[in-house]
Design a protein around this motif. Structure first.
Motif, PDB file in Angstrom:
ATOM      1  N   ASN A   7       0.820  -1.208   0.000  1.00 24.91           N
ATOM      2  CA  ASN A   7       0.000   0.000   0.000  1.00 24.91           C
ATOM      3  C   ASN A   7       0.856   1.262   0.000  1.00 24.91           C
ATOM      4  OD1 ASN A   7      -2.342  -1.483   0.007  1.00 24.91           O
ATOM      5  ND2 ASN A   7      -2.738  -1.250   2.185  1.00 24.91           N
ATOM      6  N   ASN A   8       1.853   1.292   0.879  1.00 26.08           N
ATOM      7  CA  ASN A   8       2.685   2.494   0.983  1.00 26.08           C
ATOM      8  C   ASN A   8       3.568   2.684  -0.242  1.00 26.08           C
ATOM      9  OD1 ASN A   8       1.554   2.840   3.492  1.00 26.08           O
ATOM     10  ND2 ASN A   8       3.307   2.036   4.618  1.00 26.08           N
ATOM     11  N   ALA A   9       4.080   1.588  -0.773  1.00 20.79           N
ATOM     12  CA  ALA A   9       4.956   1.682  -1.943  1.00 20.79           C
ATOM     13  C   ALA A   9       4.215   2.230  -3.157  1.00 20.79           C
ATOM     14  CB  ALA A   9       5.546   0.308  -2.265  1.00 20.79           C
ATOM     15  N   MET A  10       2.914   1.995  -3.232  1.00 21.99           N
ATOM     16  CA  MET A  10       2.140   2.440  -4.380  1.00 21.99           C
ATOM     17  C   MET A  10       2.123   3.957  -4.503  1.00 21.99           C
ATOM     18  SD  MET A  10       0.632   1.037  -6.930  1.00 21.99           S
ATOM     19  CE  MET A  10       0.381  -0.635  -6.343  1.00 21.99           C
ATOM     20  N   PHE A  11       2.372   4.662  -3.395  1.00 25.53           N
ATOM     21  CA  PHE A  11       2.438   6.120  -3.449  1.00 25.53           C
ATOM     22  C   PHE A  11       3.529   6.605  -4.403  1.00 25.53           C
ATOM     23  CE2 PHE A  11       0.292   6.944   0.827  1.00 25.53           C
ATOM     24  CZ  PHE A  11      -0.779   7.602   0.241  1.00 25.53           C
ATOM     25  N   SER A  12       4.560   5.795  -4.583  1.00 17.49           N
ATOM     26  CA  SER A  12       5.696   6.224  -5.398  1.00 17.49           C
ATOM     27  C   SER A  12       5.330   6.457  -6.861  1.00 17.49           C
ATOM     28  CB  SER A  12       6.832   5.203  -5.301  1.00 17.49           C
ATOM     29  OG  SER A  12       6.405   3.919  -5.721  1.00 17.49           O
ATOM     30  N   VAL A  13       4.155   5.994  -7.289  1.00 17.81           N
ATOM     31  CA  VAL A  13       3.753   6.227  -8.685  1.00 17.81           C
ATOM     32  C   VAL A  13       3.593   7.717  -8.957  1.00 17.81           C
ATOM     33  CG1 VAL A  13       2.609   3.977  -8.853  1.00 17.81           C
ATOM     34  CG2 VAL A  13       1.279   5.991  -8.195  1.00 17.81           C
ATOM     35  N   TYR A  14       3.366   8.492  -7.910  1.00 19.30           N
ATOM     36  CA  TYR A  14       3.234   9.937  -8.104  1.00 19.30           C
ATOM     37  C   TYR A  14       4.529  10.572  -8.588  1.00 19.30           C
ATOM     38  CZ  TYR A  14      -1.382  10.168  -5.883  1.00 19.30           C
ATOM     39  OH  TYR A  14      -2.717  10.035  -5.587  1.00 19.30           O
ATOM     40  N   LEU A  15       5.663   9.904  -8.350  1.00 20.40           N
ATOM     41  CA  LEU A  15       6.945  10.458  -8.800  1.00 20.40           C
ATOM     42  C   LEU A  15       7.066  10.485 -10.318  1.00 20.40           C
ATOM     43  CD1 LEU A  15       9.462   8.960  -6.210  1.00 20.40           C
ATOM     44  CD2 LEU A  15       8.485  11.259  -6.283  1.00 20.40           C
ATOM     45  N   LEU A  16       6.147   9.819 -11.006  1.00 23.10           N
ATOM     46  CA  LEU A  16       6.129   9.915 -12.468  1.00 23.10           C
ATOM     47  C   LEU A  16       5.866  11.343 -12.920  1.00 23.10           C
ATOM     48  CD1 LEU A  16       4.125   6.676 -13.372  1.00 23.10           C
ATOM     49  CD2 LEU A  16       6.590   7.046 -13.572  1.00 23.10           C
ATOM     50  N   GLY A  17       5.427  12.168 -11.997  1.00 21.82           N
ATOM     51  CA  GLY A  17       5.224  13.577 -12.338  1.00 21.82           C
ATOM     52  C   GLY A  17       6.487  14.258 -12.809  1.00 21.82           C
ATOM     53  N   PHE A  18       7.664  13.775 -12.355  1.00 22.20           N
ATOM     54  CA  PHE A  18       8.921  14.350 -12.824  1.00 22.20           C
ATOM     55  C   PHE A  18       9.129  14.098 -14.313  1.00 22.20           C
ATOM     56  CE2 PHE A  18      10.058  14.238  -8.276  1.00 22.20           C
ATOM     57  CZ  PHE A  18      10.586  15.518  -8.146  1.00 22.20           C
ATOM     58  N   LEU A  19       8.479  13.082 -14.848  1.00 18.78           N
ATOM     59  CA  LEU A  19       8.607  12.774 -16.278  1.00 18.78           C
ATOM     60  C   LEU A  19       7.613  13.550 -17.128  1.00 18.78           C
ATOM     61  CD1 LEU A  19       9.038   8.879 -16.138  1.00 18.78           C
ATOM     62  CD2 LEU A  19      10.827  10.616 -16.327  1.00 18.78           C
ATOM     63  N   PHE A  20       6.442  13.821 -16.567  1.00 19.16           N
ATOM     64  CA  PHE A  20       5.363  14.371 -17.376  1.00 19.16           C
ATOM     65  C   PHE A  20       4.982  15.809 -17.032  1.00 19.16           C
ATOM     66  CE2 PHE A  20       4.654   9.734 -17.060  1.00 19.16           C
ATOM     67  CZ  PHE A  20       4.785   9.413 -18.400  1.00 19.16           C
ATOM     68  N   VAL A  21       5.464  16.322 -15.900  1.00 17.56           N
ATOM     69  CA  VAL A  21       5.096  17.690 -15.494  1.00 17.56           C
ATOM     70  C   VAL A  21       6.351  18.556 -15.486  1.00 17.56           C
ATOM     71  CG1 VAL A  21       3.975  19.120 -13.753  1.00 17.56           C
ATOM     72  CG2 VAL A  21       3.265  16.730 -14.046  1.00 17.56           C
ATOM     73  N   PRO A  22       6.517  19.446 -16.449  1.00 18.78           N
ATOM     74  CA  PRO A  22       7.731  20.278 -16.508  1.00 18.78           C
ATOM     75  C   PRO A  22       7.947  21.131 -15.256  1.00 18.78           C
ATOM     76  CG  PRO A  22       6.510  20.381 -18.578  1.00 18.78           C
ATOM     77  CD  PRO A  22       5.629  19.666 -17.593  1.00 18.78           C
ATOM     78  N   ALA A  23       6.865  21.579 -14.620  1.00 14.13           N
ATOM     79  CA  ALA A  23       7.004  22.436 -13.434  1.00 14.13           C
ATOM     80  C   ALA A  23       7.732  21.724 -12.306  1.00 14.13           C
ATOM     81  CB  ALA A  23       5.622  22.893 -12.955  1.00 14.13           C
ATOM     82  N   TRP A  24       7.597  20.397 -12.235  1.00  5.55           N
ATOM     83  CA  TRP A  24       8.315  19.643 -11.210  1.00  5.55           C
ATOM     84  C   TRP A  24       9.816  19.728 -11.446  1.00  5.55           C
ATOM     85  CZ3 TRP A  24       5.934  14.591  -8.964  1.00  5.55           C
ATOM     86  CH2 TRP A  24       4.588  14.824  -8.623  1.00  5.55           C
ATOM     87  N   ARG A  25      10.234  19.572 -12.679  1.00  9.13           N
ATOM     88  CA  ARG A  25      11.670  19.570 -12.995  1.00  9.13           C
ATOM     89  C   ARG A  25      12.266  20.968 -12.862  1.00  9.13           C
ATOM     90  NH1 ARG A  25       9.466  16.340 -17.125  1.00  9.13           N
ATOM     91  NH2 ARG A  25       9.655  18.031 -18.656  1.00  9.13           N
ATOM     92  N   GLN A  26      11.453  22.006 -12.991  1.00  8.30           N
ATOM     93  CA  GLN A  26      11.948  23.370 -12.879  1.00  8.30           C
ATOM     94  C   GLN A  26      12.121  23.802 -11.428  1.00  8.30           C
ATOM     95  OE1 GLN A  26       9.096  25.706 -15.060  1.00  8.30           O
ATOM     96  NE2 GLN A  26       9.586  24.724 -17.025  1.00  8.30           N
ATOM     97  N   ARG A  27      11.499  23.083 -10.519  1.00  6.84           N
ATOM     98  CA  ARG A  27      11.618  23.453  -9.101  1.00  6.84           C
ATOM     99  C   ARG A  27      13.025  23.116  -8.603  1.00  6.84           C
ATOM    100  NH1 ARG A  27       6.914  23.394  -4.721  1.00  6.84           N
ATOM    101  NH2 ARG A  27       6.152  24.662  -6.443  1.00  6.84           N
ATOM    102  N   PRO A  28      13.720  24.057  -7.965  1.00  6.61           N
ATOM    103  CA  PRO A  28      15.099  23.803  -7.515  1.00  6.61           C
ATOM    104  C   PRO A  28      15.156  22.720  -6.452  1.00  6.61           C
ATOM    105  CG  PRO A  28      14.282  25.848  -6.591  1.00  6.61           C
ATOM    106  CD  PRO A  28      13.266  25.412  -7.600  1.00  6.61           C
ATOM    107  N   PHE A  29      16.276  21.997  -6.432  1.00  5.15           N
ATOM    108  CA  PHE A  29      16.416  20.922  -5.456  1.00  5.15           C
ATOM    109  C   PHE A  29      16.641  21.476  -4.049  1.00  5.15           C
ATOM    110  CE2 PHE A  29      18.495  17.641  -3.021  1.00  5.15           C
ATOM    111  CZ  PHE A  29      17.764  16.509  -3.351  1.00  5.15           C
ATOM    112  N   GLY A  30      17.473  22.499  -3.940  1.00  2.00           N
ATOM    113  CA  GLY A  30      17.676  23.105  -2.623  1.00  2.00           C
ATOM    114  C   GLY A  30      18.958  22.685  -1.961  1.00  2.00           C
ATOM    115  N   PHE A  31      20.006  22.386  -2.713  1.00  2.11           N
ATOM    116  CA  PHE A  31      21.302  22.080  -2.103  1.00  2.11           C
ATOM    117  C   PHE A  31      21.837  23.301  -1.390  1.00  2.11           C
ATOM    118  CE2 PHE A  31      21.641  18.728  -5.401  1.00  2.11           C
ATOM    119  CZ  PHE A  31      21.851  17.672  -4.551  1.00  2.11           C
ATOM    120  N   GLY A  32      22.614  23.063  -0.383  1.00  4.57           N
ATOM    121  CA  GLY A  32      23.276  24.136   0.298  1.00  4.57           C
ATOM    122  C   GLY A  32      22.660  24.651   1.536  1.00  4.57           C
ATOM    123  N   GLY A  33      21.920  24.822   2.157  1.00  4.98           N
ATOM    124  CA  GLY A  33      21.259  25.293   3.324  1.00  4.98           C
ATOM    125  C   GLY A  33      20.376  24.271   3.972  1.00  4.98           C
TER     126      GLY A  33
END
Length: 334
Positions: A7-33
């Motif tokens: 059940n919990n692992a199935m949540f990971s399907v939402y990470l496919l948004g990085f492939l199909f939603v450009p706004a996800w990839r444009q969001r900065p990762f946040g290294f450094g602070g």
């Protein structure tokens, strides 16, 4: 363990948004602070002195330009922009949440194997009480402030659940797991309301990382449980069992839990907790309509109490109507 993990692992399907939603990839990762949400003096809602059309990168890269609150020096929400969570900040919230989420769900599933469904249901319904108390301690909003009217609403809901399941309750070791599950349920719900923010965080991304962290962090438990004999590992015995597991994970977790936790952000943990209790009498109503099951007066009374507690809580939070205060005023007049 396998049911909870699936059940919990199935949540990971939402990470496919990085492939199909450009706004996800444009969001900065946040290294450094360090992630801002972990700091002691964090402000959940950070406002910027910027117009609504200011580029996203400029909002993120100017954290010192904190805007005035609406009532300070005449500033308004139209002239303030919200600083979105970076990917790293979203991951940090997801990490802590996923641990609490797994513990609560696993304990409840263990309880179902060691006690009756009625006992597990009743003890799990006490999560409304724990949520009310924790919300009053750790959530700053007025909607989560403790009042006697809210306590009455929670008591009505718990009492209704007891009546709905009357005659089927017994005590066993599984009841302890159900009770602790209710406590951890309240913990992750209050935590989510405290550190999550639908205006700053992409909800689907958050749940995707919850699934990913559960996949990675809880995998070693399979080997530990099998070696200690707590749960002997075995693959589901048939394709039909696999189908049930997947359908349950998609409908009961990926869809319903997403909507339910989103409701927590829009309302309050107490409301969503009591709202979840409505599934108990509603499920029995479905059995009555489609399976011809007969119920007695105890079920009818219990259903009225569960719905009454839910309505009572909503009346106070959204309409300022407190039954307890009304009764007090009435008694004083007498």
């Amino acid at each position: 363990m396998f049911l909870t993990y699936t059940n919990n692992a199935m949540f990971s399907v939402y990470l496919l948004g990085f492939l199909f939603v450009p706004a996800w990839r444009q969001r900065p990762f946040g290294f450094g602070g360090r992630p801002r949400w972990m700091l002691h003096r964090i402000k959940r809602f950070l406002r910027m002195r910027a117009s609504n059309d200011q580029p996203y990168e400029q909002l993120v890269n100017n954290p010192n330009e904190e805007a005035n609150i609406a009532h300070d020096q005449g500033a308004t929400t139209e002239t303030a922009a919200v600083i979105p969570f970076t990917i790293r900040e979203t991951m940090n919230v997801s990490l802590t949440f996923s641990i609490l989420w797994f513990i609560a769900n696993y304990l409840y599933n263990v309880a179902l194997t060691r006690t009756s469904v009625a006992s597990a249901t009743i003890l799990s319904s006490t999560s409304g009480l724990w949520t009310l108390l924790m919300g009053a301690l750790f959530l700053p909003t007025s909607a989560d402030k403790f009042t006697w009217n809210k306590l009455l609403a929670v008591a009505l809901s718990i009492g209704g659940v007891v009546l709905v399941n009357a005659g089927e309750v017994g005590f066993s070791s599984g009841d302890i797991f159900a009770l602790f599950s209710a406590v951890f349920y309240a913990c992750y719900l209050v935590f989510f309301k405290r550190f999550g923010d639908e205006d700053r965080m992409i909800m689907a991304m958050f749940f995707g990382f919850v699934g990913l962290f559960n996949v990675v962090l809880t995998l070693p438990l399979f080997f530990i449980f099998d070696a200690t004999g707590w749960e002997k590992f075995g693959w589901p015995p048939s394709r039909m069992t696999w189908l049930y597991l997947i359908v349950n994970a998609v409908i009961g977790t990926v869809v319903s839990d997403y909507v339910w936790l989103w409701a927590t952000m829009l309302t309050s943990p107490a409301i969503t907790t009591l709202g979840l209790s409505l599934t108990i009498p509603l499920a029995i109503v479905v059995d009555v309509l489609f399976k011809g099951i007969t119920v007695g007066a105890m079920f009818a009374c219990g259903t009225v109490l569960v719905f009454g507690g839910f309505v009572l809580l909503n009346c106070e939070i959204y309409y300022g109507v407190s039954v307890v205060d009304a009764v007090r005023r009435r008694l004083r007049r007498c």
